[in-house]
Design a protein around this motif. Structure first.
Motif, mmCIF file in Angstrom:
data_model
loop_
_atom_site.group_PDB
_atom_site.id
_atom_site.type_symbol
_atom_site.label_atom_id
_atom_site.label_comp_id
_atom_site.label_asym_id
_atom_site.label_seq_id
_atom_site.Cartn_x
_atom_site.Cartn_y
_atom_site.Cartn_z
ATOM 1 N N MET A 91 -8.904 107.646 -4.989
ATOM 2 C CA MET A 91 -7.729 107.181 -4.805
ATOM 3 C C MET A 91 -7.085 107.409 -3.407
ATOM 4 O O MET A 91 -6.937 108.649 -3.192
ATOM 5 C CB MET A 91 -6.422 107.662 -6.021
ATOM 6 N N GLU A 92 -6.785 106.494 -2.815
ATOM 7 C CA GLU A 92 -6.012 106.779 -1.322
ATOM 8 C C GLU A 92 -4.556 107.436 -1.509
ATOM 9 O O GLU A 92 -3.896 107.317 -2.492
ATOM 10 C CB GLU A 92 -5.678 105.362 -0.772
ATOM 11 N N LYS A 93 -4.324 108.339 -0.814
ATOM 12 C CA LYS A 93 -3.247 109.248 -0.806
ATOM 13 C C LYS A 93 -2.507 108.615 0.551
ATOM 14 O O LYS A 93 -2.901 108.477 1.823
ATOM 15 C CB LYS A 93 -3.341 110.588 -0.444
ATOM 16 N N ILE A 94 -1.135 108.376 0.560
ATOM 17 C CA ILE A 94 -0.190 108.050 1.509
ATOM 18 C C ILE A 94 0.716 109.157 1.987
ATOM 19 O O ILE A 94 1.453 109.355 1.206
ATOM 20 C CB ILE A 94 0.424 106.625 1.092
ATOM 21 N N GLN A 95 0.671 109.246 2.919
ATOM 22 C CA GLN A 95 1.671 110.353 3.565
ATOM 23 C C GLN A 95 3.160 109.844 3.823
ATOM 24 O O GLN A 95 3.355 108.830 4.681
ATOM 25 C CB GLN A 95 1.317 111.222 4.559
ATOM 26 N N LEU A 96 4.202 110.156 3.200
ATOM 27 C CA LEU A 96 5.526 109.853 3.590
ATOM 28 C C LEU A 96 6.151 110.757 4.470
ATOM 29 O O LEU A 96 7.144 110.188 5.056
ATOM 30 C CB LEU A 96 6.273 109.613 2.307
ATOM 31 N N GLU B 269 5.980 115.193 6.154
ATOM 32 C CA GLU B 269 5.258 116.407 6.131
ATOM 33 C C GLU B 269 5.306 117.077 4.684
ATOM 34 O O GLU B 269 6.430 117.340 4.162
ATOM 35 C CB GLU B 269 5.604 117.187 7.188
ATOM 36 N N GLY B 270 4.198 117.337 4.079
ATOM 37 C CA GLY B 270 4.262 117.861 2.562
ATOM 38 C C GLY B 270 4.549 116.981 1.564
ATOM 39 O O GLY B 270 4.752 117.318 0.333
ATOM 40 N N LEU B 271 4.554 115.786 1.791
ATOM 41 C CA LEU B 271 4.552 114.713 0.808
ATOM 42 C C LEU B 271 3.525 113.470 0.727
ATOM 43 O O LEU B 271 3.792 112.856 1.670
ATOM 44 C CB LEU B 271 6.055 114.033 0.725
ATOM 45 N N GLN B 272 2.751 113.693 0.115
ATOM 46 C CA GLN B 272 1.829 112.323 -0.093
ATOM 47 C C GLN B 272 1.777 111.830 -1.483
ATOM 48 O O GLN B 272 2.039 112.675 -2.448
ATOM 49 C CB GLN B 272 0.405 112.918 0.098
ATOM 50 N N LEU B 273 1.924 110.434 -1.578
ATOM 51 C CA LEU B 273 1.780 110.054 -3.052
ATOM 52 C C LEU B 273 0.510 109.095 -3.181
ATOM 53 O O LEU B 273 -0.039 108.671 -1.993
ATOM 54 C CB LEU B 273 2.939 108.889 -3.028
ATOM 55 N N SER B 274 0.086 108.847 -4.269
ATOM 56 C CA SER B 274 -1.033 107.891 -4.657
ATOM 57 C C SER B 274 -0.716 106.769 -4.269
ATOM 58 O O SER B 274 0.530 106.277 -4.348
ATOM 59 C CB SER B 274 -1.543 108.173 -6.065
ATOM 60 N N ARG B 275 -1.786 105.796 -3.854
ATOM 61 C CA ARG B 275 -1.211 104.674 -3.346
ATOM 62 C C ARG B 275 -0.886 103.763 -4.508
ATOM 63 O O ARG B 275 0.028 102.776 -4.422
ATOM 64 C CB ARG B 275 -2.559 103.892 -2.854
#
Length: 300
Positions: A1-6, A8-14
């Motif tokens: 599953m691709e992760k999207i960086q919102l 620094e320190g926060l990535q959400l699953s696509r």
């Protein structure tokens, strides 16, 4: 599953799993835990909540399940929203349906959400709706206090238009990292009024609620729904899928603004469909075929 960086320190699953109807799934806390673990095994680690969901019950239902296996918390991202006040038997002190974005309300809502979710921090807090009575200085103070105490790591908004987001952004020291908005072919408002363009301007991903238009596209009988469904079926044939929901998700994935759809289903097949849709590459011809079906006419 691709992760999207919102941020620094926060990535959400696509794909984000939405908890708005968790109270309707009729699962025991053990069954809920098993379901969440299966969702995470698919690579979906981000869970979207709001204090009001399920008439103020869904966060607690989630927290009850996670409390059975607390180690899961470090592998997930918890999102919640506050600012809407509903009349509810679970909140007898509420006198009416309105908005409240005062510092006191935001802080108390977060503290209650943390308790209900069985966690000591939120990865992301969103102001749920624009508030005509919003005092942005109080919102900024609430964000600062919650961040300083470690109770909330990142902040954003939901359903904010261009001017509303820019106004609040001018007051807060904590950066706004996303806007959760309705995005689907049935309702093009946020594509046409500058809301999506603002997110692109700021290089911020959008979170899409109601990516299936609340079922209007799948079951609706209006002229617009029928017209759109025909276009979706035609594009689906070209892509090699009979699942209209996959075409809808692929339509969102194709947009260059980086859209994270919120999948609010308790059915594993629906969740897998949203993931599978990432495999389909839609051409401009196909994307605009759906777009123009929504408009009801050709583009200029």
């Amino acid at each position: 599953m691709e992760k999207i960086q919102l941020a620094e320190g926060l990535q959400l699953s696509r794909v984000v799993h939405g908890m708005m109807r968790l109270n309707e799934w009729d699962l025991s806390k053990e069954e809920r835990l098993t379901f969440f673990k299966e969702v995470m095994d698919l690579g979906i680690t981000s869970f979207d909540h709001a204090d009001i969901y399920g008439s103020y019950t869904c966060e607690e239902l989630f927290g009850e399940a996670i409390a059975l296996e607390p180690s899961l918390r470090s592998n997930m991202e918890l999102i919640s929203k506050c600012g809407i006040v509903l009349e509810s038997k679970n909140r007898p002190e509420h006198e009416s349906h309105h908005y409240n974005t005062s510092k006191e309300h935001i802080v108390k809502s977060v503290e209650r959400s943390l308790k209900n979710l069985s966690t000591d921090y939120l990865d992301l807090l969103l102001i749920h709706r624009p508030d005509p009575l919003m005092n942005p200085e109080e919102v900024a103070q609430a964000f600062d206090e919650l961040h300083r105490s470690g109770k909330v790591r990142h902040f954003g908004v939901s359903n904010f238009k261009r001017s509303q987001l820019s106004m609040l952004e001018s007051y807060v020291s904590q950066p706004l990292v996303t806007n959760q908005i309705e995005l689907n072919p049935f309702n093009l408002e946020n594509f046409s009024d500058g809301t999506v363009e603002l997110m692109q301007e700021k290089r911020l991903p959008s979170m899409a609620w109601s990516p299936l238009a609340g079922g209007d596209l799948l079951k609706g009988q209006s002229e617009k729904a029928l017209r759109l469904r025909k276009a979706l079926e035609e594009v689906g044939d070209e892509l090699g899928t009979e699942e209209i929901d996959q075409v809808l998700y692929a339509w969102l994935y194709t947009h260059p603004s980086t859209i994270l759809p919120i999948v609010g289903s308790g059915k594993m097949s629906r969740i897998k469909s949203a993931i599978k849709a990432k495999d389909y590459k839609m051409t401009p011809h196909q994307w605009f075929h759906i777009y123009q079906a929504s408009l009801g006419h050709d583009v200029p």
